[in-house]
Scaffold this active site. Structure first.
Site, PDB file in Angstrom:
ATOM      1  N   ASP A   7       0.731  -1.081   0.093  1.00 54.42           N
ATOM      2  CA  ASP A   7      -0.078  -0.296  -0.001  1.00 54.42           C
ATOM      3  C   ASP A   7       0.741   1.338   0.080  1.00 54.42           C
ATOM      4  O   ASP A   7       2.248   1.252   0.392  1.00 54.42           O
ATOM      5  CB  ASP A   7      -0.856   0.013   1.298  1.00 54.42           C
ATOM      6  CG  ASP A   7      -1.770   1.158   1.283  1.00 54.42           C
ATOM      7  OD1 ASP A   7      -2.423   1.594   0.506  1.00 54.42           O
ATOM      8  OD2 ASP A   7      -1.653   1.957   2.557  1.00 54.42           O
ATOM      9  N   ASP A   9      -0.228   5.033   0.924  1.00 53.55           N
ATOM     10  CA  ASP A   9      -0.443   6.118   1.693  1.00 53.55           C
ATOM     11  C   ASP A   9      -0.535   5.386   3.076  1.00 53.55           C
ATOM     12  O   ASP A   9      -1.110   4.521   3.474  1.00 53.55           O
ATOM     13  CB  ASP A   9      -1.906   6.568   1.725  1.00 53.55           C
ATOM     14  CG  ASP A   9      -2.035   7.405   0.390  1.00 53.55           C
ATOM     15  OD1 ASP A   9      -0.902   8.068  -0.099  1.00 53.55           O
ATOM     16  OD2 ASP A   9      -3.261   7.437  -0.070  1.00 53.55           O
ATOM     17  N   GLY A  38      -8.069   3.769   1.457  1.00 54.86           N
ATOM     18  CA  GLY A  38      -8.428   2.701   0.584  1.00 54.86           C
ATOM     19  C   GLY A  38      -9.415   2.619  -0.308  1.00 54.86           C
ATOM     20  O   GLY A  38      -9.666   1.586  -1.078  1.00 54.86           O
ATOM     21  N   ARG A  41     -12.008   7.456  -4.724  1.00 55.67           N
ATOM     22  CA  ARG A  41     -12.433   8.758  -4.781  1.00 55.67           C
ATOM     23  C   ARG A  41     -14.200   8.984  -4.297  1.00 55.67           C
ATOM     24  O   ARG A  41     -14.424   9.711  -3.333  1.00 55.67           O
ATOM     25  CB  ARG A  41     -12.006   9.973  -5.708  1.00 55.67           C
ATOM     26  CG  ARG A  41     -12.250  11.208  -5.530  1.00 55.67           C
ATOM     27  CD  ARG A  41     -11.800  11.830  -6.904  1.00 55.67           C
ATOM     28  NE  ARG A  41     -10.381  11.915  -7.009  1.00 55.67           N
ATOM     29  CZ  ARG A  41      -9.867  12.269  -8.126  1.00 55.67           C
ATOM     30  NH1 ARG A  41     -10.616  12.885  -9.084  1.00 55.67           N
ATOM     31  NH2 ARG A  41      -8.491  12.151  -8.231  1.00 55.67           N
ATOM     32  N   SER A 114      -5.367   5.452  -4.550  1.00 59.26           N
ATOM     33  CA  SER A 114      -5.343   6.707  -4.910  1.00 59.26           C
ATOM     34  C   SER A 114      -5.138   7.042  -6.258  1.00 59.26           C
ATOM     35  O   SER A 114      -4.385   6.285  -6.768  1.00 59.26           O
ATOM     36  CB  SER A 114      -4.262   7.228  -3.962  1.00 59.26           C
ATOM     37  OG  SER A 114      -3.835   8.725  -4.597  1.00 59.26           O
TER      38      SER A 114
HETATM   39 MG   LIG Z   1      -2.830   3.088   3.566  1.00 65.38          MG
END
Ligand SMILES: [Mg+2]
Length: 219
Positions: A7, A9, A38, A41, A114
């Site tokens: 992952d 972020d 996760g 948007r 993202s």
């Molecule tokens: Mg994360």
């Protein structure tokens, strides 16, 4: 184990919400985890207002008024401006870990919901760190399901030319570790940045560490 799915972020970069001392109506731990981390948007700007009893029309990304897609594109603009103006901090322990794995011939992909992945990579100076990138744009293009469904991690393993059970997933979000578990991966490593080690285990993490460098020291 032949590959790693990271992952972005909160695992590689410090771009996940951090809990601070300043009052904000949005809870940077509980709300961030439930409605943002996760998630794609549009689901963020649909589900967080809904949690406060606010129902927004879907609208379009160009909307100046408050719609799901209009708020989503404004949120993205603000995030990108912060990334450009303030830069992106990385977790040095994570970078050391990824470099150590790649030097052993293991393949590494970043798997993030993202749509700003590329911008974060450029700002952090880590464009060449990973073999493959699966992000929110890939997910939209390939109709992948968001975490906690395993779709985005399955795509990460596939991009590395590996089976999911040949890969280890590294995640800081509850939905993310659940996705790694559902993906049938070899192991799920929970990265605890917010004091939620037990919750990460409850959602499917095999091991929980506070920094990936801890795994290097015990290897
Ligand atoms: Mg994360």
């Amino acid at each position: 184990m032949r590959g790693c799915l990271f992952d972005l972020d909160g695992v590689i970069t410090k771009t996940a919400a951090q809990s601070g001392g300043r009052f904000v109506p949005f809870d940077a731990v509980a709300d961030y985890d439930a409605y943002v981390d996760g998630k794609f948007r549009a689901n963020v700007t649909r589900s967080f207002p809904a949690s406060r009893g606010v129902s927004l029309p879907e609208g379009s990304a160009e909307d100046a008024s408050e719609t799901v897609n209009g708020l989503g594109s404004r949120k993205s603009d603000i995030v990108l401006r912060h990334i450009r103006e303030d830069g992106v901090e990385v977790y040095e322990g994570s970078l050391r870990y990824v470099r150590a794995f790649r030097s052993c011939g293991l393949r590494c992909a970043v798997v993030s919901s993202s749509t700003n992945c590329q911008g974060v990579f450029i700002a952090a100076g880590i464009e060449d760190l990973f073999d493959q990138r699966i992000d929110g744009l890939t997910a939209k293009r390939e109709h992948l399901t968001e975490k906690p469904a395993p779709g985005i991690f399955l795509a990460g393993a596939h991009a590395l030319g590996l089976k999911p059970e040949e890969c280890v997933v590294f995640e800081d979000a509850l939905a993310g570790v659940a996705a790694g578990r559902a993906d049938n991966s070899a192991a799920v490593i929970g990265v605890d940045r917010e004091g939620q080690a037990q919750a990460l285990r409850d959602h499917g993490a095999d091991i929980v560490v506070s920094d990936l460098a801890n795994l290097l020291q015990t290897a």
